[in-house]
Design a protein around this motif. Sequence first.
Motif, PDB file in Angstrom:
ATOM      1  N   LEU A  49       0.829  -1.196   0.000  1.00 51.95           N
ATOM      2  CA  LEU A  49       0.000   0.000   0.000  1.00 51.95           C
ATOM      3  C   LEU A  49       0.866   1.249   0.000  1.00 51.95           C
ATOM      4  N   HIS A  50       0.399   2.257  -0.725  1.00 53.38           N
ATOM      5  CA  HIS A  50       1.062   3.555  -0.654  1.00 53.38           C
ATOM      6  C   HIS A  50       0.728   4.169   0.694  1.00 53.38           C
ATOM      7  N   HIS A  51       1.604   4.998   1.216  1.00 57.13           N
ATOM      8  CA  HIS A  51       1.346   5.587   2.531  1.00 57.13           C
ATOM      9  C   HIS A  51       0.366   6.746   2.469  1.00 57.13           C
ATOM     10  N   ALA A  52       0.168   7.327   1.265  1.00 56.68           N
ATOM     11  CA  ALA A  52      -0.745   8.470   1.144  1.00 56.68           C
ATOM     12  C   ALA A  52      -1.437   8.440  -0.218  1.00 56.68           C
ATOM     13  N   TYR A  53      -2.756   8.577  -0.178  1.00 59.74           N
ATOM     14  CA  TYR A  53      -3.557   8.613  -1.397  1.00 59.74           C
ATOM     15  C   TYR A  53      -4.302   9.935  -1.467  1.00 59.74           C
ATOM     16  N   MET A  54      -4.556  10.381  -2.684  1.00 59.69           N
ATOM     17  CA  MET A  54      -5.429  11.526  -2.895  1.00 59.69           C
ATOM     18  C   MET A  54      -6.592  11.077  -3.775  1.00 59.69           C
ATOM     19  N   PHE A  55      -7.783  11.026  -3.200  1.00 60.99           N
ATOM     20  CA  PHE A  55      -8.986  10.696  -3.946  1.00 60.99           C
ATOM     21  C   PHE A  55      -9.566  12.014  -4.446  1.00 60.99           C
ATOM     22  N   HIS A  56      -9.464  12.266  -5.738  1.00 58.13           N
ATOM     23  CA  HIS A  56      -9.919  13.550  -6.276  1.00 58.13           C
ATOM     24  C   HIS A  56     -10.965  13.325  -7.361  1.00 58.13           C
ATOM     25  N   GLY A  57     -11.848  14.293  -7.509  1.00 56.87           N
ATOM     26  CA  GLY A  57     -12.898  14.199  -8.516  1.00 56.87           C
ATOM     27  C   GLY A  57     -14.106  15.018  -8.100  1.00 56.87           C
ATOM     28  N   PRO A  58     -15.165  14.986  -8.900  1.00 56.53           N
ATOM     29  CA  PRO A  58     -16.355  15.800  -8.604  1.00 56.53           C
ATOM     30  C   PRO A  58     -16.982  15.456  -7.260  1.00 56.53           C
ATOM     31  N   VAL A  59     -17.784  16.379  -6.768  1.00 61.88           N
ATOM     32  CA  VAL A  59     -18.511  16.154  -5.516  1.00 61.88           C
ATOM     33  C   VAL A  59     -19.556  15.062  -5.712  1.00 61.88           C
ATOM     34  N   GLY A  60     -19.699  14.195  -4.723  1.00 64.18           N
ATOM     35  CA  GLY A  60     -20.809  13.252  -4.701  1.00 64.18           C
ATOM     36  C   GLY A  60     -20.686  12.053  -5.607  1.00 64.18           C
ATOM     37  N   VAL A  61     -19.467  11.627  -5.933  1.00 65.28           N
ATOM     38  CA  VAL A  61     -19.314  10.471  -6.830  1.00 65.28           C
ATOM     39  C   VAL A  61     -18.706   9.272  -6.107  1.00 65.28           C
ATOM     40  N   GLY A  62     -18.633   9.338  -4.779  1.00 64.02           N
ATOM     41  CA  GLY A  62     -18.207   8.168  -4.023  1.00 64.02           C
ATOM     42  C   GLY A  62     -16.806   8.214  -3.452  1.00 64.02           C
ATOM     43  N   LYS A  63     -16.162   9.370  -3.430  1.00 61.94           N
ATOM     44  CA  LYS A  63     -14.775   9.450  -2.937  1.00 61.94           C
ATOM     45  C   LYS A  63     -14.700   9.108  -1.452  1.00 61.94           C
ATOM     46  N   TYR A  64     -15.529   9.769  -0.657  1.00 65.96           N
ATOM     47  CA  TYR A  64     -15.485   9.516   0.777  1.00 65.96           C
ATOM     48  C   TYR A  64     -15.946   8.095   1.095  1.00 65.96           C
ATOM     49  N   SER A  65     -17.008   7.642   0.441  1.00 63.27           N
ATOM     50  CA  SER A  65     -17.500   6.279   0.672  1.00 63.27           C
ATOM     51  C   SER A  65     -16.425   5.248   0.363  1.00 63.27           C
ATOM     52  N   THR A  66     -15.707   5.462  -0.725  1.00 64.47           N
ATOM     53  CA  THR A  66     -14.635   4.542  -1.101  1.00 64.47           C
ATOM     54  C   THR A  66     -13.522   4.559  -0.065  1.00 64.47           C
ATOM     55  N   ALA A  67     -13.214   5.754   0.455  1.00 68.15           N
ATOM     56  CA  ALA A  67     -12.177   5.860   1.486  1.00 68.15           C
ATOM     57  C   ALA A  67     -12.539   5.031   2.714  1.00 68.15           C
ATOM     58  N   VAL A  68     -13.803   5.085   3.125  1.00 63.91           N
ATOM     59  CA  VAL A  68     -14.245   4.319   4.286  1.00 63.91           C
ATOM     60  C   VAL A  68     -14.177   2.821   4.007  1.00 63.91           C
ATOM     61  N   GLU A  69     -14.630   2.413   2.821  1.00 62.32           N
ATOM     62  CA  GLU A  69     -14.611   0.993   2.475  1.00 62.32           C
ATOM     63  C   GLU A  69     -13.165   0.474   2.389  1.00 62.32           C
ATOM     64  N   PHE A  70     -12.289   1.274   1.806  1.00 67.85           N
ATOM     65  CA  PHE A  70     -10.884   0.900   1.695  1.00 67.85           C
ATOM     66  C   PHE A  70     -10.264   0.775   3.088  1.00 67.85           C
ATOM     67  N   ALA A  71     -10.590   1.724   3.959  1.00 69.09           N
ATOM     68  CA  ALA A  71     -10.069   1.680   5.332  1.00 69.09           C
ATOM     69  C   ALA A  71     -10.507   0.411   6.043  1.00 69.09           C
ATOM     70  N   LYS A  72     -11.721  -0.030   5.770  1.00 69.04           N
ATOM     71  CA  LYS A  72     -12.213  -1.252   6.419  1.00 69.04           C
ATOM     72  C   LYS A  72     -11.361  -2.455   6.042  1.00 69.04           C
ATOM     73  N   VAL A  73     -10.987  -2.545   4.760  1.00 67.77           N
ATOM     74  CA  VAL A  73     -10.144  -3.657   4.321  1.00 67.77           C
ATOM     75  C   VAL A  73      -8.746  -3.524   4.921  1.00 67.77           C
ATOM     76  N   VAL A  74      -8.194  -2.316   4.890  1.00 72.63           N
ATOM     77  CA  VAL A  74      -6.833  -2.083   5.395  1.00 72.63           C
ATOM     78  C   VAL A  74      -6.728  -2.458   6.873  1.00 72.63           C
ATOM     79  N   LEU A  75      -7.745  -2.150   7.654  1.00 75.98           N
ATOM     80  CA  LEU A  75      -7.692  -2.359   9.096  1.00 75.98           C
ATOM     81  C   LEU A  75      -8.235  -3.721   9.537  1.00 75.98           C
ATOM     82  N   CYS A  76      -8.787  -4.500   8.606  1.00 78.59           N
ATOM     83  CA  CYS A  76      -9.338  -5.814   8.960  1.00 78.59           C
ATOM     84  C   CYS A  76      -8.254  -6.703   9.572  1.00 78.59           C
TER      85      CYS A  76
END
Length: 413
Positions: A37-64
Amino acid sequence: MRYDSERGGDYDGVMDRIQGQSKVVGVLDAALMSGKLHHAYMFHGPVGVGKYSTAVEFAKVVLCLDPVTDLRGKVAACGACKSCQLFKPIETATFGVDEQREQADHDERRGNEGDDEGGLKGAHPDLHVVVKELARYSDDANIRNRKLTSIPVQVIQEAVLDKAYKKPVMGKGKVFIIDEAELMNAFGQNAILKTLEEPAPGSVFILVTSSEDRLLPTIRSRCQRIGFVPLGDDVVRRWLERHEAEVMRGLDDEMREWLIGFSGGSLGRAELVVKYGLFEWAREVLPRIEGIATGRADGELGGMMAGMVDAFAKAWCDGHDGASKEAANKMGAGLMWGMVAEHARRQMMMNAEQVGVGDLEQGENVMEPWARVIEYVTEAEELYRSNVKIDMVCDHLVMKMTQAIYRCKAVGS
């Protein structure tokens, strides 16, 4: 890591629920599968297309604590370990996303209070979500009393830097999600820079932003940039179908198509329309803009638009603990400008379809007034960002629109 034999090796992991962002999911899946895993990611793009949701889902896998793999080597969270159980249920890119963000904010604050097991009482001790609203809970009274239009450096210090090098409570690692990262001022960005350069082992930072150009080049260069794209109309349409009862109560096909167009590929925007009844904006404002195009001046339209923005901001603050009225006004103004600009784009397309092939002069005549409206919307955005009052901005926009489209009539009318 283990193989999930109960599902025959075909495990439907949390990342599979991210809608309309197959390239993003592919990049993140590849990182998880490689174990690098990279130590830092930047999720960029339009508002409301799933950036924050993806961050939470990704965090769940990383911390499992007990991740599983399928026959293809895809890694997913087990859903059963102590870490997974601490993640609140989230329905990706649909109803509940905003509530998930608020809950993460609330849990982060509770985690700071020294509950049992390292700040653990419904919150995940190794997931740190940073939002501008955390300023309300700063140790500094001056920060608590500021308008919530930025992420102060003091919040970065308290929510990130003070925790970055502490040992993970669960032992797996830490994930820091900074939502609306562009709201960090230069001091905050510079403060976090060294941590991004030299992170603690096992730490992952995710900067979520819809305006990456407002982040310093030094910040951008230290992150792996992952771009999110607007969702297709088919994704928005499927969302509408799944939530027919909640969304389309008494709405006709015209309003359904308007919502799809207005969303611009953003389920977040579509959800705001539904949740705050912005269909009424379309029903009230757009016909009056059409009235201007047929020669009817409208001295009340600007005040109506400003009043709608203000009502939205009040409703938003009523439903969000500690929300900033100024930030809510900016959000409402953005929705209003977006609605006007989308209507102008539709008028350009409709009028262009009625012009004969090769009739360039006539095409320019019918499209230019609406193209100017889009320019004036951009001008209104700039005026509002420079702290001109919303009622004055709306009046100015209506005046400029009137000048542009007063003589504009669809071909054949």
